[in-house]
Write a protein that holds these residues in place. Structure first.
Motif, PDB file in Angstrom:
ATOM      1  N   CYS A 170       5.174   8.621  10.451  1.00  0.00           N
ATOM      2  CA  CYS A 170       6.558   8.319  10.822  1.00  0.00           C
ATOM      3  C   CYS A 170       6.639   7.029  11.614  1.00  0.00           C
ATOM      4  CB  CYS A 170       7.153   9.460  11.643  1.00  0.00           C
ATOM      5  SG  CYS A 170       7.516  10.934  10.656  1.00  0.00           S
ATOM      6  N   ALA A 171       5.616   6.798  12.460  1.00  0.00           N
ATOM      7  CA  ALA A 171       5.615   5.568  13.259  1.00  0.00           C
ATOM      8  C   ALA A 171       5.548   4.356  12.360  1.00  0.00           C
ATOM      9  CB  ALA A 171       4.434   5.579  14.225  1.00  0.00           C
ATOM     10  N   VAL A 172       4.698   4.435  11.320  1.00  0.00           N
ATOM     11  CA  VAL A 172       4.599   3.312  10.387  1.00  0.00           C
ATOM     12  C   VAL A 172       5.905   3.127   9.638  1.00  0.00           C
ATOM     13  CG1 VAL A 172       3.463   2.487   8.297  1.00  0.00           C
ATOM     14  CG2 VAL A 172       2.110   3.516  10.124  1.00  0.00           C
ATOM     15  N   ASN A 173       6.461   4.254   9.141  1.00  0.00           N
ATOM     16  CA  ASN A 173       7.671   4.163   8.339  1.00  0.00           C
ATOM     17  C   ASN A 173       8.897   3.836   9.185  1.00  0.00           C
ATOM     18  OD1 ASN A 173       6.386   4.781   5.912  1.00  0.00           O
ATOM     19  ND2 ASN A 173       6.437   6.971   6.353  1.00  0.00           N
ATOM     20  N   ALA A 174       8.953   4.407  10.405  1.00  0.00           N
ATOM     21  CA  ALA A 174      10.134   4.213  11.237  1.00  0.00           C
ATOM     22  C   ALA A 174      10.309   2.765  11.641  1.00  0.00           C
ATOM     23  CB  ALA A 174      10.037   5.090  12.481  1.00  0.00           C
ATOM     24  N   GLN A 175       9.178   2.031  11.704  1.00  0.00           N
ATOM     25  CA  GLN A 175       9.280   0.628  12.076  1.00  0.00           C
ATOM     26  C   GLN A 175       9.835  -0.225  10.934  1.00  0.00           C
ATOM     27  OE1 GLN A 175       5.743  -0.928  14.159  1.00  0.00           O
ATOM     28  NE2 GLN A 175       5.103   1.190  14.348  1.00  0.00           N
ATOM     29  N   ASN A 176      10.007   0.400   9.764  1.00  0.00           N
ATOM     30  CA  ASN A 176      10.612  -0.295   8.629  1.00  0.00           C
ATOM     31  C   ASN A 176       9.898  -1.611   8.333  1.00  0.00           C
ATOM     32  OD1 ASN A 176      12.433  -0.706   6.546  1.00  0.00           O
ATOM     33  ND2 ASN A 176      13.897  -1.776   7.856  1.00  0.00           N
ATOM     34  N   LYS A 177       8.574  -1.522   8.208  1.00  0.00           N
ATOM     35  CA  LYS A 177       7.780  -2.723   7.976  1.00  0.00           C
ATOM     36  C   LYS A 177       8.111  -3.309   6.609  1.00  0.00           C
ATOM     37  CE  LYS A 177       5.557  -1.921  11.820  1.00  0.00           C
ATOM     38  NZ  LYS A 177       5.865  -2.660  13.030  1.00  0.00           N
ATOM     39  N   THR A 178       8.447  -4.565   6.570  1.00  0.00           N
ATOM     40  CA  THR A 178       8.881  -5.157   5.311  1.00  0.00           C
ATOM     41  C   THR A 178       8.036  -6.330   4.853  1.00  0.00           C
ATOM     42  OG1 THR A 178      10.442  -6.586   6.490  1.00  0.00           O
ATOM     43  CG2 THR A 178      11.269  -4.467   5.704  1.00  0.00           C
ATOM     44  N   GLN A 179       7.174  -6.880   5.719  1.00  0.00           N
ATOM     45  CA  GLN A 179       6.378  -8.025   5.296  1.00  0.00           C
ATOM     46  C   GLN A 179       5.102  -8.119   6.119  1.00  0.00           C
ATOM     47  OE1 GLN A 179       8.918 -11.431   6.005  1.00  0.00           O
ATOM     48  NE2 GLN A 179       8.197 -11.680   8.089  1.00  0.00           N
ATOM     49  N   ILE A 180       4.107  -8.774   5.528  1.00  0.00           N
ATOM     50  CA  ILE A 180       2.865  -9.064   6.236  1.00  0.00           C
ATOM     51  C   ILE A 180       2.817 -10.569   6.474  1.00  0.00           C
ATOM     52  CG2 ILE A 180       1.470  -9.311   4.126  1.00  0.00           C
ATOM     53  CD1 ILE A 180       0.222  -7.574   7.286  1.00  0.00           C
ATOM     54  N   THR A 181       2.426 -10.970   7.671  1.00  0.00           N
ATOM     55  CA  THR A 181       2.355 -12.384   8.024  1.00  0.00           C
ATOM     56  C   THR A 181       0.908 -12.766   8.295  1.00  0.00           C
ATOM     57  OG1 THR A 181       4.559 -12.262   9.030  1.00  0.00           O
ATOM     58  CG2 THR A 181       3.202 -14.185   9.571  1.00  0.00           C
ATOM     59  N   ALA A 182       0.423 -13.784   7.579  1.00  0.00           N
ATOM     60  CA  ALA A 182      -0.944 -14.275   7.735  1.00  0.00           C
ATOM     61  C   ALA A 182      -1.017 -15.256   8.902  1.00  0.00           C
ATOM     62  CB  ALA A 182      -1.393 -14.949   6.442  1.00  0.00           C
ATOM     63  N   PRO A 183      -2.232 -15.576   9.372  1.00  0.00           N
ATOM     64  CA  PRO A 183      -2.369 -16.512  10.496  1.00  0.00           C
ATOM     65  C   PRO A 183      -1.799 -17.898  10.221  1.00  0.00           C
ATOM     66  CG  PRO A 183      -4.422 -15.347  10.119  1.00  0.00           C
ATOM     67  CD  PRO A 183      -3.529 -15.014   8.965  1.00  0.00           C
ATOM     68  N   ASN A 184      -1.763 -18.304   8.940  1.00  0.00           N
ATOM     69  CA  ASN A 184      -1.230 -19.629   8.607  1.00  0.00           C
ATOM     70  C   ASN A 184       0.289 -19.643   8.473  1.00  0.00           C
ATOM     71  OD1 ASN A 184      -0.846 -18.293   6.195  1.00  0.00           O
ATOM     72  ND2 ASN A 184      -2.318 -19.510   5.024  1.00  0.00           N
ATOM     73  N   GLY A 185       0.932 -18.502   8.791  1.00  0.00           N
ATOM     74  CA  GLY A 185       2.385 -18.437   8.742  1.00  0.00           C
ATOM     75  C   GLY A 185       2.955 -17.960   7.422  1.00  0.00           C
ATOM     76  N   GLN A 186       2.110 -17.844   6.396  1.00  0.00           N
ATOM     77  CA  GLN A 186       2.594 -17.382   5.101  1.00  0.00           C
ATOM     78  C   GLN A 186       2.898 -15.884   5.168  1.00  0.00           C
ATOM     79  OE1 GLN A 186       3.282 -19.607   2.803  1.00  0.00           O
ATOM     80  NE2 GLN A 186       2.439 -21.183   4.152  1.00  0.00           N
ATOM     81  N   VAL A 187       3.950 -15.477   4.467  1.00  0.00           N
ATOM     82  CA  VAL A 187       4.360 -14.074   4.485  1.00  0.00           C
ATOM     83  C   VAL A 187       4.432 -13.526   3.068  1.00  0.00           C
ATOM     84  CG1 VAL A 187       5.672 -14.351   6.620  1.00  0.00           C
ATOM     85  CG2 VAL A 187       6.833 -14.636   4.432  1.00  0.00           C
TER      86      VAL A 187
END
Length: 389
Positions: free
Chosen positions: A20-37
């Protein structure tokens, strides 16, 4: 029996709360160290073609992915394992290394197709990554998306870059006086004794997960008899989409230090960009124009445009810069314009500080910028591999 039941319920409650914690945060994107998403397609479900899916470790252990993608273990917000199962099986003809087995806390990213390519290009073991919501879009009074306050450098070169926001931009146009390159004679390839550094001044952009570069690179030339020069000695057009491409090695496509040129990269239609380079004179004698594929530059897709002055390093993309005495000095952008709209109706807006993110890489000490007319996006730029004191 009661103790076992209580243990089971406690474990189930922990897994449910974690999921629920993972889903509740409504994660929509991953961001790499170089700023790319990259967009997350879902959580704890079957990964489909071209998708990037995030898994809790409990779900992943019971429902492992198949061998057609890449799996990444992220622990403590850092990449701990990259398991390219598709690469092993289909590209290297090796056995499938299987799903990731771990006793660490964290989560799994699993990617297929274009998402797999993005993961392999942008994530490596030890990288810090962010899983989160896409940031809220901030617009100014004119309805333009504001540029990022800052962006991380992409390693592997020394460069000055200014980049727009992701918005409904349709191109970038500029006038630039070309700089004078100086190579480091102590950094030569063992194979052909050519410098390991090169130089470029270019434009380009990004839409979706694809970056486009197009402009001028320091290049070899041919004389009238077709003999190739022993050293790079002129600026010649190039463009990079899925492959690297150059204008023909012909004198009408050579420009030299001190020349002033017009340069433009413009949306030419769905999935198409046009590069134009010409003498910055009323009746230019040298003109190069090419239309090329840029598939992600599709209608209604936010686009980002840029201009760059760089010392490039062969075989070093994505790696820490190598020490060098190479430099390119005397370049000057006389004007830079962003386009908004199509054809003759396109608005021409100066790429001033309200419409750009300022990047000086690998660090500010290697880049000397002198503003000449900030309202026009005009400035002088010198790039040094070894900083000047």
């Amino acid at each position: 029996m009661l103790n076992k039941l209580n243990q089971y319920l406690a474990a189930a409650l922990f897994l449910a709360v974690f999921a629920c914690a993972v889903n509740a945060q409504n994660k929509t994107q991953i961001t790499a160290p170089n700023g790319q998403v990259y967009k997350i397609s879902g959580t704890d479900r079957l990964r489909k073609d071209e998708e990037l899916v995030v898994y809790t470790l409990a779900y992943y252990a019971k429902n492992p992915t198949n061998q057609s993608g890449v799996d990444v273990l992220v622990a403590d917000d850092k990449v701990a394992v990259v398991q390219d199962r598709a690469g092993a099986v289909y590209l290297q003809s090796k056995p499938d290394p299987g799903a990731i087995k771990t006793d660490k806390k964290g989560y799994i990213l699993s990617a297929h197709g274009a998402a797999r390519k993005w993961v392999l290009a942008n994530l490596k073991v030890g990288d810090a990554v962010k899983l989160g919501d896409a940031p809220a879009i901030v617009k100014n009074a004119a309805g333009e998306v504001a540029p990022a306050a800052s962006l991380p450098c992409f390693e592997g070169a020394y460069y000055r870059k200014v980049v727009s926001s992701f918005d409904a931009w349709t191109g970038i146009v500029g006038i630039v006086k070309l700089g004078t390159p100086k190579v480091d004679e102590s950094r030569l390839s063992e194979k052909d004794r050519q410098p390991l550094d090169n130089f470029s001044v270019y434009m380009g952009g990004r839409a979706g997960d694809k970056e486009i570069d197009a402009g001028l690179t320091w290049a070899f030339t041919k004389d009238e008899q077709g003999n190739l020069s022993k050293q790079r000695n002129a600026w010649r057009p190039f463009w990079r989409n899925e492959t690297w491409n150059n204008a023909p090695a012909e004198k009408q496509f050579y420009w030299y230090p001190g020349d002033t040129v017009q340069m433009a990269v413009i949306v030419a239609g769905p999935g198409k960009l046009r590069l134009v380079i010409a003498d910055a004179t009323p009746q230019p004698k040298r003109v190069f124009q090419i239309e090329f594929d840029a598939k992600t530059f599709a209608p209604n897709t936010p686009r980002q445009f840029k201009r760059v002055n760089a010392i490039d390093q062969f075989g070093n993309e994505g790696k820490p810069v190598q020490p060098t005495k190479a430099e390119v000095t005397g370049a000057e952008w006389l004007q830079t314009i962003l386009l908004r709209g199509a054809g003759a109706d396109a608005k021409q807006l100066p790429m001033d500080k309200t419409r750009l993110t300022d990047m000086r890489c690998s660090s500010e000490k290697h880049i000397v910028v002198t503003a000449t007319d900030a309202a026009k996006g005009a400035e002088k730029i010198d790039v040094y591999g070894t900083p000047k004191k």
